[in-house]
Design an enzyme around this catalytic site. Structure first.
Site, PDB file in Angstrom:
ATOM      1  NE  ARG A 171      -2.485  -1.476   3.374  1.00 35.33           N
ATOM      2  CZ  ARG A 171      -2.848  -1.504   4.555  1.00 35.33           C
ATOM      3  NH1 ARG A 171      -4.328  -0.979   4.623  1.00 35.33           N
ATOM      4  NH2 ARG A 171      -2.360  -1.926   5.561  1.00 35.33           N
ATOM      5  CG  ASN A 179      -4.565  -4.474   3.011  1.00 36.13           C
ATOM      6  OD1 ASN A 179      -4.000  -4.381   1.726  1.00 36.13           O
ATOM      7  ND2 ASN A 179      -3.794  -4.488   4.289  1.00 36.13           N
TER       8      ASN A 179
END
Ligand SMILES: [Fe+3]
Ligand SMILES: [Mg+2]
Ligand SMILES: [Zn+2]
Ligand SMILES: [Zn+2]
Lengths: 784, 332
Positions: A25, A43
């Protein structure tokens, strides 16, 4: 230029692969900012969802850049794209994780400490100076501390440590390496170390200095690591290594080393490119390496790994391990912290109790280990990785496997319970196979409990319940009993041991057409109730035929003959002439110490006392090792066979694959009488042991070639898979691969999972799924 | 002289055999009466009956033979239930061709063992089967006895916390038989423990009042017997491997055979479950008897769910089930 390239749009990208807990990320965030894209990333269950808004050209460049910049251990397997309405947001954000979406995709393995974090340890001015729990978004424990998904701090064993202000700042700073690192911690807010002595008394003072002093004075330390405890001591002292052997009751099984750094490894071991990459990867397995000749001056190699030419070596994979080394300590023994017969210690209390009497000091901390994960062990053969144990650093990465054809809509979840030794279990969910960490031997109740925990852990992470169960029909396997008890109302698929080995290698390579399987193994339960293990099989996931196998031999005392290779040697000598006098004569000549034991042995050989029969390669290797005096009593699994392989490799004479003994073949069986006679002949002529060992290896290769050709005559199959624990033998594997290619076969060997029983669960699972799909419901007794 | 088919036809040869072999050996007034049934006097308590049939290859083994076994087996079955064995009947199935000398020896050994145990053989029968249809000799014995006191032994008496005791080394009978098959001579010290235990057990029950249960761990060994107890009581039997009394030579032989001592047959052993307070005294009591010097406490009864746990010396725990067939190696 594409006229549409400057059109603005918003897309959703669903990225699957190894994308959680590997700094993915933050990477997305950085790349998005670089390309001036707005949107968000978060996520979801097992995947990462990205929303991006920008011009078509910007977005396409963003995707390309993201793909290029995704480095090991992160891995993009697929990106599913769809268009969204424009949202006109003004920045790119990392959003809270969502517990929705599809599950079953990869979650991260434990990652070895990165070089930047190592360097943080060394700067006295740094917040992380000498702090053993530092990590970043690229490194640190993952699988062993995760208690649920999506991967976020609150569902890890780090949840008890709330971030201090400086840590929170780093966590929120996109330019920081620890941006969104779930395992971020510092001495103020994170876990702390304590050193206790063997009376459970806290040792005061600087732990690092105390540990250093203990190691330098020959003490044995129990060290809490990532997936369990290690026993650690100075590898340079023969006395200390022998002390550890005595206390752990581990007579000869090799110990692995942790070596200070890559440079030290390079200076002291011969390293190929592949070995170097493996060693230094974020997965940080134990790699079997050949020491440089001078190393025997510095390390007691014969105590560390008696009879071996290679040593298991790993690099410090946590900051804690890195901090154990000093200028005068470069090599440490690191072996799993358990009493034989018990699972590796996981909690501080378990360690203090179980390792009492073994460890002099306990290096503990207050971060809990969520689940046990032992070190992975591998070697490089012909520049290809070959796993002896696949565990930490690799699990729970999924393994692709071939699904049954005709587009199954609802693929049922499969649980394969694995074999009894070196157990791993396997869950198939969707199109991914998750092979568990090494769960070890399942003989004792404590080990069975650890097995249940291991399976449960994966089920919880995947949020699945099994619908189909695969197991080995060996009547004495405890995991089999467990499966039959726990899942009695489920569709149960018995998969024979060697069929499972074959299917495992097929699955790993995505093969679906029938193959010839060369299964060279210890002992597994065969469908005639005897023990098998030197098999040329033909077949696929659904069924198999036994094309050729070793002639059955008496296995006196069952497991006794496995513990005492001399008994197996006697079995072969008896087989040779079926003559008591002849057998006794050789027994007294070769094994004079066993005179007293002979009557019970001979009675089993001639059938006055019943014993099982076996046709296994492992036992043939054992017998030859005993005949050659290399190993008459085995102190660990496979010792005799491994030492025989090491000796063959040592031989300087004869080139690869040349010079062998003769064998006979009739009624689908290899007969090894002549082979044994020839070996005895060479022994009488004082031919060097190494040379006999080598010729024996060549003979086994020729037996395999012969069997494969027999199978080919019947089936015209040209694909050959090699599976079974005997293929851990480097020299044998190398020769067999070469010879099989020479005679025109395509050869598949294990590269993602172990060739031994640690890989069997994958074969069980895939075979069961295919059988379920094709409605091949068979009970073990009908499977003929 | 060999056994002929006509030795079993009820004619003159049969009579001759009974007279020469059985009556000479057993010498009991009830047998001498030659009635269709023996009429026994009243007994002073509830009556206990037990029957068992003995089949063994070889017929003779170090420390005993099938005759001794046939007496001791049934006597012990009665004794462990708390009864005092009084009378026995014996039925024989002989194989054509069996040597009469051998038969005599076996029957004398029966008589000797019965006298030792203080029981009388009061009825008998003989049949002969064709050559190849029997293993020399099969013997059935039925025992009759009585319960002297109103103290009950039974599964329902067993309580968590009780101790599990044994009166000596295990697996000795099985190893004696196997070593005979392997052709190891009688001179070796691997002797069967085969013997009647009724006198010892009588003294034990008289002296110790917390004995809750007894069982002779014959076929299937102590593991199988403990499993039966566990299943009946729904409690767990926890035994410690290091406390199991096994003579070193027995252990050595079993290792070569891949067999585990706790699954091997005993013919002179009794598992005793008693209150822990009396356990130490019971052990010292047991140790006074010949060949029982390694008697000991092997484990405890715990609340549970019908399992037998074997705690190994380094801390691992095995779940012992009933033995099923020849154990196959699990090691790959
Ligand atoms: Fe195997
Ligand atoms: Mg009986
Ligand atoms: Zn890092
Ligand atoms: Zn902090």
């Amino acid at each position: 230029m594409d006229p549409l390239a400057s059109t603005k749009e918003r897309r959703q990208l669903l990225v699957s692969g190894t994308v959680q807990g590997v700094g993915f990320r933050p990477l997305v965030y950085r790349v998005a900012n670089k390309h001036q894209i707005t949107g968000s990333v978060c996520n979801q269950l097992g995947i990462v969802s990205i929303e991006v808004e920008g011009t078509v050209e910007q977005i396409n460049r963003f995707i390309r850049d993201l793909e290029v910049q995704t480095k090991e251990p992160a891995k993009i397997e697929s990106i599913e794209q769809s268009l969204l309405p424009l949202a006109n947001d003004n920045c790119f954000r990392i959003k809270e994780s969502k517990a929705e979406g599809i599950s079953g995709y990869s979650f991260p393995p434990d990652l070895a400490v990165c070089s930047e974090c190592i360097s943080d340890l060394t700067h006295p001015s740094q917040r992380y100076y000498n702090y053993p729990f530092t990590s970043c978004s690229n490194c640190g424990p993952r699988y062993s501390i995760i208690q649920g998904i999506p991967y976020d701090r609150p569902v890890t064993t780090m949840k008890d440590f709330s971030l201090c202000e400086p840590c929170r700042k780093e966590y929120e700073d996109p330019s920081n390496r620890r941006f969104h690192a779930q395992t971020i911690a510092c001495p103020t807010c994170g876990p702390i170390v304590e050193l206790r002595n063997n009376k459970n008394v806290l040792v005061s003072g600087d732990w690092k200095r105390n540990v250093e002093k203990a190691l330098l004075t020959g003490k044995i330390l129990a060290v809490k690591g990532i997936g369990g405890f290690h026993l650690i001591c100075d590898a340079a002292s023969r006395k200390v290594v022998e002390k550890l052997r005595n206390r752990k009751r581990r007579a000869r099984k090799p110990f692995a080393l942790i070596v200070r750094d890559l440079q030290t490894v390079e200076e002291n071991f011969e390293l190929t490119q592949a070995e170097q990459e493996l060693l230094a990867s974020r997965r940080a397995p134990i790699v079997l390496l050949r020491p440089k000749p001078f190393l025997k001056e510095w390390l007691p190699l014969e105590s560390l790994a008696p009879g071996y030419q290679r040593l298991g070596v790993m690099l410090p994979y946590t900051p804690m391990h890195a901090l154990l080394f000093t200028d005068s300590l470069s090599f440490l023994v690191a072996t799993s912290g358990n009493q034989s017969g018990l699972p590796i210690a996981r909690t501080n209390e378990e360690a203090l109790q179980q390792l009492d009497g073994i460890a002099d000091y306990f290096l503990l901390h207050n971060r809990e280990i969520g689940v046990r994960v032992e070190d992975s062990v591998c070697q490089v053969v012909d520049e290809q990785i070959s796993f002896i144990r696949r565990s930490r650093g690799y699990v729970p990465e999924s393994i692709p496997f071939p699904l049954p054809p005709f587009g199954v809509k609802e693929i049922p979840t499969v649980l394969a319970v694995g074999a009894e030794m070196k157990n791993t279990a396997c869950i198939l969910h969707g199109d991914r196979a998750i092979l568990s960490q090494h769960l070890g031997e399942i003989e004792h109740e404590e080990q069975l409990t650890c097995w249940r925990e291991g399976v449960q852990h994966i089920q919880e992470l995947l949020r699945v319940e099994p619908e189909i169960i695969a197991y080995d029909p060996h009547p004495g396997y405890i995991v089999t009993q467990q499966a039959l008890d726990q899942f009695q109302d489920y569709p149960l698929f018995p998969i024979y041991h060697h069929h499972a080995h074959m299917a495992a290698c097929m699955a790993e390579h995505g093969l679906i057409s029938p193959v010839i399987g060369c299964i060279l193994d210890g002992t597994g339960y065969g469908r005639d109730g005897n023990l098998w293990g030197f098999e040329i099989l033909t077949g696929d996931y659904l069924k198999f035929e036994r094309a050729c196998h070793l002639e059955p031999l008496a296995l006196p005392g069952g497991e006794a003959a496995i513990r005492y290779p001399w008994m197996m040697a006697m079995s072969l000598l008896y087989q040779l002439e079926q003559d008591m006098f002849f057998t006794k004569h050789w027994a007294l000549q070769l094994f004079p110490d066993v005179k007293e034991q002979l009557p019970f042995l001979l009675a089993q050989l001639d059938g006055r006392i019943p014993c099982p029969r076996v046709s296994s390669a492992g036992r043939l290797f054992d017998a030859v090792a005993a005949l050659l005096g290399i190993c008459v009593e085995s102190t660990y699994d496979g010792e005799a066979a491994v030492l025989l392989g090491e000796r063959a490799e040592m031989s300087s004479t004869g080139c690869l694959g040349k010079g062998n003994y003769s064998f006979a073949y009739s009624a689908g069986q290899w007969r090894v009488g002549q082979l044994i006679k020839d070996i005895l002949g060479d022994l009488m002529l004082s031919v060097p042991i190494e040379e006999i060992a080598k010729k024996f290896h060549h003979t086994v290769v020729e037996m395999v070639i012969f069997g494969v050709l027999e199978a080919y005559k019947k089936t015209e199959i040209r694909s050959v898979v090699l599976s079974g624990g005997v293929w851990n033998n480097r020299y044998l594997l190398s020769c067999a691969k070469k010879r099989l290619k020479e005679v025109g076969f395509t050869v598949y060997t294990h590269q993602k999972i172990p060739a031994g029983d640690g890989g069997i669960a994958l074969g069980q699972a895939v075979s069961a799924l295919w059988r379920w799909h094709h409605h091949v419901f068979v009970r073990s007794s009908e499977d003929h | 002289m060999k056994i002929l088919l006509s030795h079993g036809d009820g004619g003159s040869l049969t009579n001759q055999l009974v007279k020469d072999v059985f009556r000479t050996a057993f010498q009991d007034e009830f047998l001498e009466e030659e009635g269709d049934a023996s009429i026994l006097p009243n007994m002073s308590g509830r009556v206990a009956v037990s029957t068992d049939t003995f089949v063994i290859d070889p017929l003779e083994f170090p420390g005993g033979d099938i005759g001794k076994l046939a007496i001791a087996g049934t006597v012990n079955d009665l004794a462990v239930s708390g009864a005092i064995p009084q009378y026995l009947t014996a039925g024989f199935i002989l194989e054509e061709g069996l040597s009469i000398e051998r038969l005599k020896k076996i029957v004398q050994s029966m008589a000797h063992t019965a006298r030792d145990a203080g029981v009388r053989i009061v009825a008998g029968d003989t049949k002969v089967v064709e050559r190849g249809k029997g293993d020399g000799i099969y013997i059935n014995t039925t025992g009759i006895g009585y319960y002297p006191i109103e103290r009950r032994l039974g599964f329902d008496q067993i309580q968590p916390g009780d101790c599990i005791l044994i009166n000596g080394g295990i697996a000795e009978h099985a190893v004696a038989v196997l070593s005979e098959r392997a052709g190891i001579g009688f001179s070796e010290v691997l002797q069967s423990d085969c013997r009647p235990l009724n006198k010892m057990i009588y003294a034990l029950l008289k002296r110790f009042h917390s004995v809750r249960f007894m069982r002779d761990p014959t076929r299937g060994g102590i593991a199988t017997t403990l499993k039966e107890i566990a299943l009946q009581t729904k409690m767990d039997m926890m035994i410690q491997e290091e406390f199991l009394p096994v003579r070193p030579r027995v252990r050595g032989a079993l290792e070569l055979l891949g067999m585990e001592p706790y699954y091997m047959a005993n013919e002179g052993k009794v598992l005793i479950i008693a209150a822990s307070e009396e356990a130490d005294e019971i052990v010292s009591f047991l140790r006074q008897f010949p060949d029982q010097e390694i008697a000991g406490r092997i484990g405890t009864v715990q609340t549970g769910s019908g399992n037998v746990w074997l705690k190994t010396p380094f801390g691992g725990t095995r779940n012992l089930g009933m033995l099923s067939g020849t154990p196959l190696p699990r090691i790959c």
